[in-house]
Scaffold this active site. Sequence first.
Site, PDB file in Angstrom:
ATOM      1  N   GLY A 297      46.419  49.856  42.286  1.00  0.00           N
ATOM      2  CA  GLY A 297      46.802  49.423  42.479  1.00  0.00           C
ATOM      3  C   GLY A 297      46.984  49.312  44.125  1.00  0.00           C
ATOM      4  N   SER A 298      46.562  49.599  45.103  1.00  0.00           N
ATOM      5  CA  SER A 298      46.710  49.542  46.249  1.00  0.00           C
ATOM      6  C   SER A 298      46.477  48.111  47.159  1.00  0.00           C
ATOM      7  CB  SER A 298      45.683  50.033  47.069  1.00  0.00           C
ATOM      8  OG  SER A 298      44.077  50.205  47.109  1.00  0.00           O
TER       9      SER A 298
ATOM     10  N   HIS B 160      35.386  43.030  45.812  1.00  0.00           N
ATOM     11  CA  HIS B 160      34.279  43.929  44.953  1.00  0.00           C
ATOM     12  C   HIS B 160      34.360  45.534  46.645  1.00  0.00           C
ATOM     13  CE1 HIS B 160      31.541  46.022  43.103  1.00  0.00           C
ATOM     14  NE2 HIS B 160      30.470  45.972  44.183  1.00  0.00           N
TER      15      HIS B 160
ATOM     16  N   ASN C 191      38.471  38.034  43.089  1.00  0.00           N
ATOM     17  CA  ASN C 191      37.354  38.810  42.496  1.00  0.00           C
ATOM     18  C   ASN C 191      37.319  39.951  43.610  1.00  0.00           C
ATOM     19  OD1 ASN C 191      37.482  41.683  41.213  1.00  0.00           O
ATOM     20  ND2 ASN C 191      34.882  41.241  41.452  1.00  0.00           N
TER      21      ASN C 191
ATOM     22  N   ALA D 288      39.613  47.394  53.835  1.00  0.00           N
ATOM     23  CA  ALA D 288      39.333  46.853  54.588  1.00  0.00           C
ATOM     24  C   ALA D 288      39.049  45.872  53.689  1.00  0.00           C
ATOM     25  CB  ALA D 288      37.382  46.750  55.208  1.00  0.00           C
ATOM     26  N   GLU D 289      39.259  45.849  52.325  1.00  0.00           N
ATOM     27  CA  GLU D 289      39.540  45.805  51.446  1.00  0.00           C
ATOM     28  C   GLU D 289      41.041  44.785  51.652  1.00  0.00           C
ATOM     29  OE1 GLU D 289      39.185  47.310  47.420  1.00  0.00           O
ATOM     30  OE2 GLU D 289      37.477  48.445  48.061  1.00  0.00           O
TER      31      GLU D 289
ATOM     32  N   ASP E  73      30.638  40.356  39.274  1.00  0.00           N
ATOM     33  CA  ASP E  73      30.129  39.870  41.006  1.00  0.00           C
ATOM     34  C   ASP E  73      29.071  39.636  41.653  1.00  0.00           C
ATOM     35  OD1 ASP E  73      32.369  42.855  40.586  1.00  0.00           O
ATOM     36  OD2 ASP E  73      29.698  44.328  40.507  1.00  0.00           O
TER      37      ASP E  73
ATOM     38  N   LEU F 223      35.427  40.341  31.530  1.00  0.00           N
ATOM     39  CA  LEU F 223      36.214  39.434  31.377  1.00  0.00           C
ATOM     40  C   LEU F 223      35.086  38.784  30.122  1.00  0.00           C
ATOM     41  CD1 LEU F 223      38.009  38.203  34.299  1.00  0.00           C
ATOM     42  CD2 LEU F 223      38.874  39.201  32.245  1.00  0.00           C
TER      43      LEU F 223
HETATM   44  C1  GRF Z   1      39.174  49.062  45.297  1.00  0.00           C
HETATM   45  O1  GRF Z   1      37.602  49.444  45.427  1.00  0.00           O
HETATM   46  C2  GRF Z   1      38.341  47.113  44.494  1.00  0.00           C
HETATM   47  O2  GRF Z   1      37.814  46.960  44.715  1.00  0.00           O
HETATM   48  C3  GRF Z   1      37.595  47.850  43.485  1.00  0.00           C
HETATM   49  O3  GRF Z   1      38.573  48.726  42.486  1.00  0.00           O
HETATM   50  C4  GRF Z   1      39.277  49.597  43.291  1.00  0.00           C
HETATM   51  C5  GRF Z   1      40.587  48.905  42.825  1.00  0.00           C
HETATM   52  O4  GRF Z   1      41.447  49.868  44.153  1.00  0.00           O
HETATM   53  N1  GRF Z   1      37.265  46.679  41.914  1.00  0.00           N
HETATM   54  P1  GRF Z   1      43.565  49.797  43.784  1.00  0.00           P
HETATM   55  O5  GRF Z   1      43.582  49.785  42.308  1.00  0.00           O
HETATM   56  O6  GRF Z   1      43.682  47.884  44.511  1.00  0.00           O
HETATM   57  O7  GRF Z   1      43.979  50.943  44.582  1.00  0.00           O
END
Ligand code: GRF
Length: 201
Positions: free
Chosen positions: A13-14, A111, A109, A181-182, A153, A94
């Site tokens: 859940g980061s 990724h 989403n 970066a995410e 994806d 899903l």
């Molecule tokens: C992330 O790397 C996301 O891109 C992928 O799963 C991971 C989830 O990380 N789909 P978190 O649970 O948000 O820390």
Amino acid sequence: MTLPIAVCVSGRGSNLQALIDAIAERRLDARIVFVASSKKNAPALDRAIAAGIPCRAFPPAANGGRDAAQALMAAAIVAEGAELVVLAGYDRILSDGFWERLGDIPVINIHPSLLPLYGGLGMMGLKVHEAVLAAGERETGATVHRAHRGMLDAGEILVQRRVPVLPADDAEALNARVLAAEHEILVEAVGRLAARSAVCS
Ligand code: GRF
């Protein structure tokens, strides 16, 4: 109007936390109305509880299988009034039941690669970074894209960020750099959609 969003999670859940923090710090004009998890013991649920966000787990085994569990999940998302669904580490494909119940609420989403590279079945978590390293790539990245029924994806790319691969990287080190970066691009993407919905409402 502040955009009401639902976040679907399965683990750490980061990315959810990045959204919670951005909203709390007023860098993002959105409101998380619901957090849905595929797993009962996902640490992401603790983050939702700590932030006072309604949350619920929909484990397939306890809800009549994946399709029924995801139909329930979509019904809860609709009932909570979400106008955007964010898949943030949600680890399951899903089902039709989900899409049917969700109606026309958009889904995005996050990724951990430069899609369309390193996407698709099996490309989850550290597997993505291991594949990037095995291929000898010098850069990778992260992508936020629209998600659609029957597509994995894939879907319009909303925000993408390049991340260097360094010579000493292992999958864990690369994961940490990509994850940072995410967190940034997820907030950016939700912010853009929130701004668009404010103009259109
Ligand atoms: C992330 O790397 C996301 O891109 C992928 O799963 C991971 C989830 O990380 N789909 P978190 O649970 O948000 O820390």
